[in-house]
Motif scaffolding. Structure first.
Motif, PDB file in Angstrom:
ATOM      1  N   MET A  70       0.853  -1.197   0.000  1.00  0.00           N
ATOM      2  CA  MET A  70       0.000   0.000   0.000  1.00  0.00           C
ATOM      3  C   MET A  70       0.883   1.239   0.000  1.00  0.00           C
ATOM      4  N   HIS A  71       0.577   2.203  -0.846  1.00  0.00           N
ATOM      5  CA  HIS A  71       1.332   3.467  -0.936  1.00  0.00           C
ATOM      6  C   HIS A  71       0.509   4.544  -0.277  1.00  0.00           C
ATOM      7  N   TYR A  72       1.123   5.353   0.627  1.00  0.00           N
ATOM      8  CA  TYR A  72       0.413   6.470   1.292  1.00  0.00           C
ATOM      9  C   TYR A  72       0.812   7.770   0.717  1.00  0.00           C
TER      10      TYR A  72
END
Length: 72
Positions: A70-72
């Motif tokens: 997951m990329h924030y």
């Protein structure tokens, strides 16, 4: 032709004699009493059920685990 017939009769007679002699020898060698057998008494006791199989072990169902990033 007469010689061949004489040989055939002698061969037939010899074969018949061997069959009769073999049957008499076999009848003499047969035991008069029945063979001895072992006896085991039945006993009630707990048992553990198990199964043994030969061969490869492979799962019936398969699950794929895939990582998610997951990329924030």
């Amino acid at each position: 032709m007469m010689i061949l017939a004489g040989v055939s009769i002698r061969l037939l007679g010899a074969t018949l004699l061997m069959v009769v002699a073999g049957g008499a020898a076999q009848a003499e060698s047969t035991p008069a009493t029945p063979p001895a057998v072992g006896i085991v008494e039945a006993a009630k006791r707990p048992i553990t059920e198990s199964s043994e199989f030969l061969g490869r072990i492979e799962a019936i169902n398969r699950v794929n685990l895939v990582a998610r990033v997951m990329h924030y």
